[in-house]
Motif scaffolding. Structure first.
Motif, PDB file in Angstrom:
ATOM      1  N   GLY A  12      11.599  -4.459  -2.070  1.00 25.43           N
ATOM      2  CA  GLY A  12      12.462  -3.717  -1.171  1.00 25.43           C
ATOM      3  C   GLY A  12      11.701  -2.673  -0.375  1.00 25.43           C
ATOM      4  O   GLY A  12      10.517  -2.408  -0.607  1.00 25.43           O
ATOM      5  N   ALA A  13      12.433  -2.049   0.550  1.00 23.08           N
ATOM      6  CA  ALA A  13      11.817  -1.073   1.443  1.00 23.08           C
ATOM      7  C   ALA A  13      11.205   0.090   0.682  1.00 23.08           C
ATOM      8  O   ALA A  13      10.128   0.581   1.042  1.00 23.08           O
ATOM      9  CB  ALA A  13      12.855  -0.565   2.437  1.00 23.08           C
ATOM     10  N   GLY A  14      11.866   0.543  -0.389  1.00 21.03           N
ATOM     11  CA  GLY A  14      11.352   1.675  -1.148  1.00 21.03           C
ATOM     12  C   GLY A  14      10.003   1.378  -1.762  1.00 21.03           C
ATOM     13  O   GLY A  14       9.084   2.204  -1.706  1.00 21.03           O
ATOM     14  N   LEU A  15       9.871   0.197  -2.372  1.00 21.13           N
ATOM     15  CA  LEU A  15       8.601  -0.198  -2.984  1.00 21.13           C
ATOM     16  C   LEU A  15       7.501  -0.303  -1.934  1.00 21.13           C
ATOM     17  O   LEU A  15       6.395   0.235  -2.103  1.00 21.13           O
ATOM     18  CB  LEU A  15       8.768  -1.533  -3.711  1.00 21.13           C
ATOM     19  CG  LEU A  15       7.463  -2.203  -4.165  1.00 21.13           C
ATOM     20  CD1 LEU A  15       6.823  -1.392  -5.281  1.00 21.13           C
ATOM     21  CD2 LEU A  15       7.711  -3.633  -4.622  1.00 21.13           C
ATOM     22  N   ILE A  16       7.799  -1.007  -0.850  1.00 23.09           N
ATOM     23  CA  ILE A  16       6.786  -1.215   0.187  1.00 23.09           C
ATOM     24  C   ILE A  16       6.338   0.108   0.787  1.00 23.09           C
ATOM     25  O   ILE A  16       5.133   0.371   0.948  1.00 23.09           O
ATOM     26  CB  ILE A  16       7.329  -2.167   1.274  1.00 23.09           C
ATOM     27  CG1 ILE A  16       7.564  -3.561   0.683  1.00 23.09           C
ATOM     28  CG2 ILE A  16       6.375  -2.243   2.456  1.00 23.09           C
ATOM     29  CD1 ILE A  16       8.363  -4.482   1.571  1.00 23.09           C
ATOM     30  N   ASP A  17       7.295   0.973   1.108  1.00 24.83           N
ATOM     31  CA  ASP A  17       6.950   2.271   1.697  1.00 24.83           C
ATOM     32  C   ASP A  17       6.084   3.094   0.751  1.00 24.83           C
ATOM     33  O   ASP A  17       5.126   3.748   1.180  1.00 24.83           O
ATOM     34  CB  ASP A  17       8.222   3.047   2.047  1.00 24.83           C
ATOM     35  CG  ASP A  17       8.973   2.446   3.222  1.00 24.83           C
ATOM     36  OD1 ASP A  17       8.383   1.616   3.935  1.00 24.83           O
ATOM     37  OD2 ASP A  17      10.146   2.803   3.418  1.00 24.83           O
ATOM     38  N   ALA A  18       6.420   3.085  -0.542  1.00 20.29           N
ATOM     39  CA  ALA A  18       5.663   3.874  -1.510  1.00 20.29           C
ATOM     40  C   ALA A  18       4.230   3.377  -1.625  1.00 20.29           C
ATOM     41  O   ALA A  18       3.281   4.173  -1.672  1.00 20.29           O
ATOM     42  CB  ALA A  18       6.353   3.827  -2.879  1.00 20.29           C
ATOM     43  N   VAL A  19       4.038   2.065  -1.650  1.00 22.42           N
ATOM     44  CA  VAL A  19       2.693   1.506  -1.765  1.00 22.42           C
ATOM     45  C   VAL A  19       1.876   1.816  -0.519  1.00 22.42           C
ATOM     46  O   VAL A  19       0.725   2.275  -0.596  1.00 22.42           O
ATOM     47  CB  VAL A  19       2.756  -0.012  -2.014  1.00 22.42           C
ATOM     48  CG1 VAL A  19       1.371  -0.636  -1.881  1.00 22.42           C
ATOM     49  CG2 VAL A  19       3.327  -0.296  -3.402  1.00 22.42           C
ATOM     50  N   VAL A  20       2.456   1.586   0.650  1.00 20.00           N
ATOM     51  CA  VAL A  20       1.726   1.829   1.896  1.00 20.00           C
ATOM     52  C   VAL A  20       1.387   3.315   2.045  1.00 20.00           C
ATOM     53  O   VAL A  20       0.295   3.678   2.484  1.00 20.00           O
ATOM     54  CB  VAL A  20       2.551   1.327   3.106  1.00 20.00           C
ATOM     55  CG1 VAL A  20       1.900   1.736   4.410  1.00 20.00           C
ATOM     56  CG2 VAL A  20       2.698  -0.188   3.041  1.00 20.00           C
ATOM     57  N   ARG A  21       2.308   4.174   1.638  1.00 24.20           N
ATOM     58  CA  ARG A  21       2.100   5.622   1.787  1.00 24.20           C
ATOM     59  C   ARG A  21       1.006   6.131   0.853  1.00 24.20           C
ATOM     60  O   ARG A  21       0.178   6.961   1.243  1.00 24.20           O
ATOM     61  CB  ARG A  21       3.403   6.347   1.496  1.00 24.20           C
ATOM     62  CG  ARG A  21       3.309   7.871   1.649  1.00 24.20           C
ATOM     63  CD  ARG A  21       4.594   8.552   1.195  1.00 24.20           C
ATOM     64  NE  ARG A  21       4.829   8.373  -0.225  1.00 24.20           N
ATOM     65  CZ  ARG A  21       5.897   7.760  -0.735  1.00 24.20           C
ATOM     66  NH1 ARG A  21       6.829   7.248   0.048  1.00 24.20           N
ATOM     67  NH2 ARG A  21       6.030   7.639  -2.048  1.00 24.20           N
ATOM     68  N   ASP A  22       0.977   5.656  -0.390  1.00 25.49           N
ATOM     69  CA  ASP A  22       0.111   6.253  -1.401  1.00 25.49           C
ATOM     70  C   ASP A  22      -1.178   5.496  -1.649  1.00 25.49           C
ATOM     71  O   ASP A  22      -2.051   5.980  -2.385  1.00 25.49           O
ATOM     72  CB  ASP A  22       0.873   6.377  -2.728  1.00 25.49           C
ATOM     73  CG  ASP A  22       2.089   7.295  -2.614  1.00 25.49           C
ATOM     74  OD1 ASP A  22       2.077   8.174  -1.738  1.00 25.49           O
ATOM     75  OD2 ASP A  22       3.038   7.123  -3.404  1.00 25.49           O
ATOM     76  N   ALA A  23      -1.332   4.306  -1.075  1.00 26.61           N
ATOM     77  CA  ALA A  23      -2.507   3.478  -1.369  1.00 26.61           C
ATOM     78  C   ALA A  23      -3.789   4.097  -0.828  1.00 26.61           C
ATOM     79  O   ALA A  23      -3.809   4.668   0.265  1.00 26.61           O
ATOM     80  CB  ALA A  23      -2.319   2.083  -0.798  1.00 26.61           C
ATOM     81  N   GLN A  24      -4.846   3.957  -1.615  1.00 25.74           N
ATOM     82  CA  GLN A  24      -6.186   4.348  -1.177  1.00 25.74           C
ATOM     83  C   GLN A  24      -7.073   3.127  -0.983  1.00 25.74           C
ATOM     84  O   GLN A  24      -8.266   3.257  -0.726  1.00 25.74           O
ATOM     85  CB  GLN A  24      -6.800   5.313  -2.196  1.00 25.74           C
ATOM     86  CG  GLN A  24      -6.069   6.647  -2.274  1.00 25.74           C
ATOM     87  CD  GLN A  24      -6.630   7.573  -3.325  1.00 25.74           C
ATOM     88  OE1 GLN A  24      -7.634   7.268  -3.975  1.00 25.74           O
ATOM     89  NE2 GLN A  24      -5.983   8.712  -3.521  1.00 25.74           N
ATOM     90  N   VAL A  25      -6.483   1.944  -1.134  1.00 28.74           N
ATOM     91  CA  VAL A  25      -7.176   0.694  -0.820  1.00 28.74           C
ATOM     92  C   VAL A  25      -6.380   0.016   0.295  1.00 28.74           C
ATOM     93  O   VAL A  25      -5.207   0.329   0.508  1.00 28.74           O
ATOM     94  CB  VAL A  25      -7.278  -0.225  -2.056  1.00 28.74           C
ATOM     95  CG1 VAL A  25      -8.035   0.460  -3.174  1.00 28.74           C
ATOM     96  CG2 VAL A  25      -5.902  -0.649  -2.535  1.00 28.74           C
TER      97      VAL A  25
END
Length: 422
Positions: free
Chosen positions: A219-232
């Motif tokens: 869902g949007a929440g998961l995708i947004d969180a990963v894109v926002r916090d990823a360092q890779v």
């Protein structure tokens, strides 16, 4: 520091090291996978398909326990459908592995090459990405699809599924690792990360230097969180607010079949239609007919949708309805509210269809076809790692080629060598 804080810190440190340790093992496995022959990889995929089927009972038992826990926690029907496995779905999962085995191997494919005037020979060829992390929600089929596609493309995969599918994913990964052991291959080509603590996602997406790319599916929440916090690096897969636009030239019988298929075939997936867009020129006739057909099929139609409903990915038997002025109005509406996933037009006017395909901003655009066709298997990819709605590296259903990078190979003269002039 209080004792409680110290204990939390120790738990976090232990989980971080657990994830990074798995990533280091994946890195070792990836080096071995990257040089495997196509025949070896294909044989391993077929063996994996056999092992999945041989373990159907264990997989079903695990999935039944996941479903019981999900129902008890009040999980919506659409999510239960994504989570559920049955013998037919397990057969389909195994068949997906066999399909991937039958696909061309992208590794080593030469994309371009030439000989320079100075005699240097250049070629650009496909190579594996390396270690791929997949963060996904309650869809056990993703576990096997991800394994099949990453193995065939020479990559190791770290799977971080949701707690709702913990038992199902574990049973599937056990079967897959047993298949790799049977073929004397690196079992750490596929690893399942802990899912009880959300911090494992953070540790995965911040494992810079150990993980080459992360792909979120959900869902949007998961995708947004990963894109926002990823360092890779991440490949953003998309939320599916998909539209079907019925143009004034549309054959309404065809439109009805396409709209019903796009909405009701499997409403819980991202390629399901969420908004019906009708041309004002035929609204008096088309709206009653299409709305009636949807309602008869059990779909709730939001005839006066709010802003929130226009942007919603319902993932259920609900759909928004809007009326627009011509193809220009449809394009404006879709580009404003769509998520760049899949958009469809039903029309016999070829000029209108052409304009729609050129101006709608989406990873896939359908003409007189259901949005349900945006799917890796339907596109002939065997399976998909996700449907990318971004515009870098990959867009649309991601199959084998999208799980590769490239390498430049440069050959100098074997007699004199090549040096660059000052």
């Amino acid at each position: 520091m209080t004792l409680e804080a110290a204990q939390r810190s120790e738990v976090t440190d232990n989980l971080r090291e657990q994830v990074r340790g798995a990533a280091r093992r994946s890195r070792t496995a990836a080096r071995a996978l990257g040089i495997l022959s196509t025949d070896v990889k294909n044989r391993a995929l077929r063996t994996a398909a056999d092992h999945v089927l041989m373990n159907t009972r264990a997989i079903m038992d695990a999935n039944r326990a996941d479903l019981e826990a999900a129902r008890a926690s009040g999980t919506p029907p659409a999510m239960l459908d994504r989570l559920a496995l049955d013998p037919n779905r397990i057969e389909g999962i195994a068949d997906g592995l066999r399909q991937v085995a039958g696909l061309p191997d992208p590794i080593g494919e030469v994309l371009r090459g030439r000989t320079l005037p100075n005699g240097l020979q250049l070629r650009q060829q496909r190579v594996p990405l390396g270690v791929i992390g997949i963060v996904y929600e309650g869809r056990p089929n993703v576990t096997v699809d991800a394994f099949g596609l990453t193995l065939k493309s020479g990559n190791a995969v770290l799977l971080r599924g949701s707690s709702s599918a913990e038992r199902s994913n574990a049973a599937l990964v056990t079967a897959l690792r047993a298949a790799l052991a049977t073929e004397n291959l690196e079992c750490d080509a596929v690893q399942l990360l802990p899912c009880a603590d959300r911090a494992s996602v953070t540790h995965l997406i911040q494992a810079r230097g150990l993980v080459d790319v992360v792909i979120p599916r959900g869902g949007a929440g998961l995708i947004d969180a990963v894109v926002r916090d990823a360092q890779v690096p991440t490949i953003e897969t998309g939320v599916g607010n998909c539209h079907v636009y019925v143009h004034e030239s549309a054959d309404l019988e065809m439109a009805e079949r396409i709209v019903l298929n796009a909405k009701t075939r499997r409403p819980s997936v991202c390629n399901a239609a969420e908004t019906l867009v009708v041309d004002a020129a035929i609204a008096d006739v088309a709206v009653p007919r299409l709305v009636g057909a949807l309602q008869e099929a059990g779909v709730m139609v939001h005839a006066d949708p709010s802003e929130e409903e226009l942007r919603a990915e319902f993932l259920s038997m609900e759909i928004a309805l809007v009326v627009v002025d011509g193809v220009d109005g449809a394009i404006r509406h879709i580009n404003e509210y769509g998520t760049g996933h899949t958009e469809a037009i039903v029309a016999t006017n070829l000029a209108a269809a052409q304009q729609f395909t050129e101006q709608v901003d989406a990873a896939a655009v359908m003409v007189n076809a259901s949005t349900a066709f945006t799917d890796g298997e339907q596109f002939g990819f065997g399976a998909e790692i996700g449907i990318s709605t971004q515009k870098l590296h990959a867009r649309g259903p991601m199959g084998l080629p999208e799980l590769t990078s490239t390498k430049w190979i440069v050959w100098g003269s074997p007699v004199t060598g090549h040096i660059r002039p000052a």
